[in-house]
Design a protein around this motif. Structure first.
Motif, PDB file in Angstrom:
ATOM      1  N   VAL A 156     -11.934  -4.820  -4.260  1.00 56.66           N
ATOM      2  CA  VAL A 156     -11.357  -4.108  -3.112  1.00 56.66           C
ATOM      3  C   VAL A 156     -12.276  -4.210  -1.898  1.00 56.66           C
ATOM      4  CG1 VAL A 156     -10.696  -1.812  -2.284  1.00 56.66           C
ATOM      5  CG2 VAL A 156      -9.968  -2.594  -4.548  1.00 56.66           C
ATOM      6  N   ALA A 159     -11.538  -7.323  -0.297  1.00 56.32           N
ATOM      7  CA  ALA A 159     -10.232  -7.280   0.370  1.00 56.32           C
ATOM      8  C   ALA A 159     -10.301  -6.545   1.701  1.00 56.32           C
ATOM      9  CB  ALA A 159      -9.205  -6.604  -0.541  1.00 56.32           C
ATOM     10  N   VAL A 160     -11.056  -5.466   1.744  1.00 56.45           N
ATOM     11  CA  VAL A 160     -11.209  -4.724   3.000  1.00 56.45           C
ATOM     12  C   VAL A 160     -11.931  -5.581   4.033  1.00 56.45           C
ATOM     13  CG1 VAL A 160     -12.353  -2.718   4.052  1.00 56.45           C
ATOM     14  CG2 VAL A 160     -11.039  -2.446   1.950  1.00 56.45           C
ATOM     15  N   VAL A 173      -0.550   1.049   1.395  1.00 63.91           N
ATOM     16  CA  VAL A 173      -0.940   0.466   0.115  1.00 63.91           C
ATOM     17  C   VAL A 173       0.275   0.462  -0.791  1.00 63.91           C
ATOM     18  CG1 VAL A 173      -2.423   0.668  -1.920  1.00 63.91           C
ATOM     19  CG2 VAL A 173      -3.312   1.313   0.345  1.00 63.91           C
ATOM     20  N   GLY A 180      -4.988  -0.600  -6.372  1.00 67.61           N
ATOM     21  CA  GLY A 180      -4.361   0.099  -5.254  1.00 67.61           C
ATOM     22  C   GLY A 180      -5.038   1.421  -4.949  1.00 67.61           C
ATOM     23  N   CYS A 183      -8.162   0.833  -3.232  1.00 66.82           N
ATOM     24  CA  CYS A 183      -7.884   0.522  -1.827  1.00 66.82           C
ATOM     25  C   CYS A 183      -7.744   1.800  -1.004  1.00 66.82           C
ATOM     26  CB  CYS A 183      -6.610  -0.317  -1.698  1.00 66.82           C
ATOM     27  SG  CYS A 183      -6.812  -2.068  -2.090  1.00 66.82           S
ATOM     28  N   ALA A 187     -10.341   2.579   1.878  1.00 67.98           N
ATOM     29  CA  ALA A 187      -9.775   2.698   3.221  1.00 67.98           C
ATOM     30  C   ALA A 187     -10.160   4.030   3.847  1.00 67.98           C
ATOM     31  CB  ALA A 187      -8.260   2.545   3.176  1.00 67.98           C
ATOM     32  N   PHE A 240      -2.217  -3.376   2.239  1.00 69.94           N
ATOM     33  CA  PHE A 240      -2.846  -3.885   1.030  1.00 69.94           C
ATOM     34  C   PHE A 240      -1.772  -3.939  -0.043  1.00 69.94           C
ATOM     35  CE2 PHE A 240      -6.529  -1.936   3.214  1.00 69.94           C
ATOM     36  CZ  PHE A 240      -7.363  -3.040   3.269  1.00 69.94           C
ATOM     37  N   CYS A 242      -0.693  -4.604  -3.591  1.00 67.99           N
ATOM     38  CA  CYS A 242      -1.414  -4.597  -4.866  1.00 67.99           C
ATOM     39  C   CYS A 242      -0.511  -4.738  -6.081  1.00 67.99           C
ATOM     40  CB  CYS A 242      -2.243  -3.310  -4.980  1.00 67.99           C
ATOM     41  SG  CYS A 242      -3.408  -3.058  -3.629  1.00 67.99           S
ATOM     42  N   LEU A 265      -3.475  -8.677  -2.734  1.00 71.35           N
ATOM     43  CA  LEU A 265      -4.364  -8.589  -3.877  1.00 71.35           C
ATOM     44  C   LEU A 265      -3.626  -8.785  -5.191  1.00 71.35           C
ATOM     45  CD1 LEU A 265      -5.538  -6.247  -1.677  1.00 71.35           C
ATOM     46  CD2 LEU A 265      -7.231  -6.093  -3.471  1.00 71.35           C
TER      47      LEU A 265
END
Length: 342
Positions: A156, A159-160, A173, A180, A183, A187, A240, A242, A265
């Motif tokens: 994650v 991904a961010v 999300v 998830g 995330c 976040a 995001f 997921c 993702l």
């Protein structure tokens, strides 16, 4: 030593394996905890995912932490008995992608518990493992179960990074499995102004609220729940995604503002995308695959409790109950992160 070995779909066995020899620059680790990942579940439930299928028995597991039992020649900075999180990422260091700092795309990657190459790369759900010292991150005083969460949290974290700054951003999300939910957690940590999460189950959505979601939508009971965000060409700056399910992404596109970023993702096979709608909104689609250097940043964040993953660790079962643990991890009505205790 005992190891958790997948032979085929729904064919998971506890087998005896030899303890590997300890070499220079390596450490022998007595495993303490491991987390069951979505890819582990794909191997257990389906024998693989998409074109990646089991062709031989494979030890599963790549989210792990344990205590150092012995140090190989040339190893310093660690002590016997110390708890470490273990990165499953072992790039070759010599290919062109390693040279340019994108080790997650290494041409000769050896990532624990992966059937992508053949012979498969054996995983880390074993009572003992020999690891390169470069894979080990100090865990400090956190629990082994928390330390094992360094791997999915690194996914994650990467991904961010793909999404860019989240400060003041409105984030959507889709999918509240472990990735998830992480995330949502990251976040919020990264300064998102608003976070909305969608899923199919009330249990996972309640966890999303626990870790920072401002609003949740059950797409089963509220199939049009995202519609209110469609006005004025959309609301969210970042998605995001997921789930790896095409309908989840397609239903989110109307809620994204022009120029928004989608970070994909979820891995579940090929997806059909609403490319015309994405083109008209000038949306940016970014994939996110694994991680490398982020692992040590994440381990530090966990060690200092700047990120608290404890609300997501719902169960822990002993290695001899591995089948029960995998069945439980497949049940999103009651489990988020199910751990194996060694």
């Amino acid at each position: 030593m005992k190891a958790i070995v997948a032979h085929a779909a729904k064919d998971l066995r506890i087998e005896d394996r030899d303890i590997p020899d300890l070499g220079a620059g390596q450490v022998l680790i007595k495993m303490a905890a491991g987390g069951i990942c979505g890819s582990d579940l794909h191997y257990y439930n389906h024998g693989g995912f998409g074109p990646i299928q089991l062709k031989e028995p494979m030890v599963l597991g790549h989210e792990v932490a344990g205590h150092i039992e012995a140090l190989g020649a040339g190893v310093d900075g660690f002590t016997q008995g110390e708890l470490v999180a273990i990165s499953p990422s072992r790039p070759c260091g010599n290919c062109k992608y390693c040279a340019q700092g994108t080790q997650n795309h290494c041409l000769n990657m050896r990532f624990y518990g992966s059937a992508m190459p053949f012979p498969h790369i054996q995983g880390a759900f074993q009572e003992n493992i020999v690891a390169d010292v470069s894979q080990c991150a100090k865990a400090g005083d956190i629990t082994a179960a928390e330390a094992a969460m360094a791997e999915p949290l690194s996914v994650v974290w990467h991904a961010v990074r793909q999404a860019g700054s989240l400060t003041g951003k409105r984030v959507l999300v889709t999918g509240c499995g472990p990735i998830g939910l992480l995330c949502v957690l990251v976040a919020r940590y990264a300064g998102a102004a608003e976070i909305v999460a969608t899923d199919l189950a009330e249990f996972t959505l309640s966890k999303a609220k626990d870790v920072g979601a401002d609003h949740t939508i059950n797409v089963v009971t509220e199939p049009d729940g995202l519609r209110k965000y469609d006005e004025d060409k959309g609301h969210f700056d970042v998605l995001f995604e997921c789930t790896g399910v095409a309908v989840a992404l397609a239903s989110a596109v109307p809620a994204l503002r022009p120029g928004a970023t989608i970070v994909q993702l979820g891995l579940g096979g090929d997806m059909t995308l609403p490319l015309q709608a994405m083109t008209a909104k000038e949306l940016v689609l970014k994939g996110s695959f694994r991680f490398h250097a982020e692992f040590f940043e994440v381990a530090e964040a966990l060690r200092n409790r700047r990120i608290d993953v404890r609300p997501l660790i719902t169960h822990s079962l002993p290695i001899d109950d591995a089948v029960k643990a995998f069945e439980l991890a497949s049940d999103r009505s009651q489990a988020i992160k199910v751990g194996i205790s060694f």
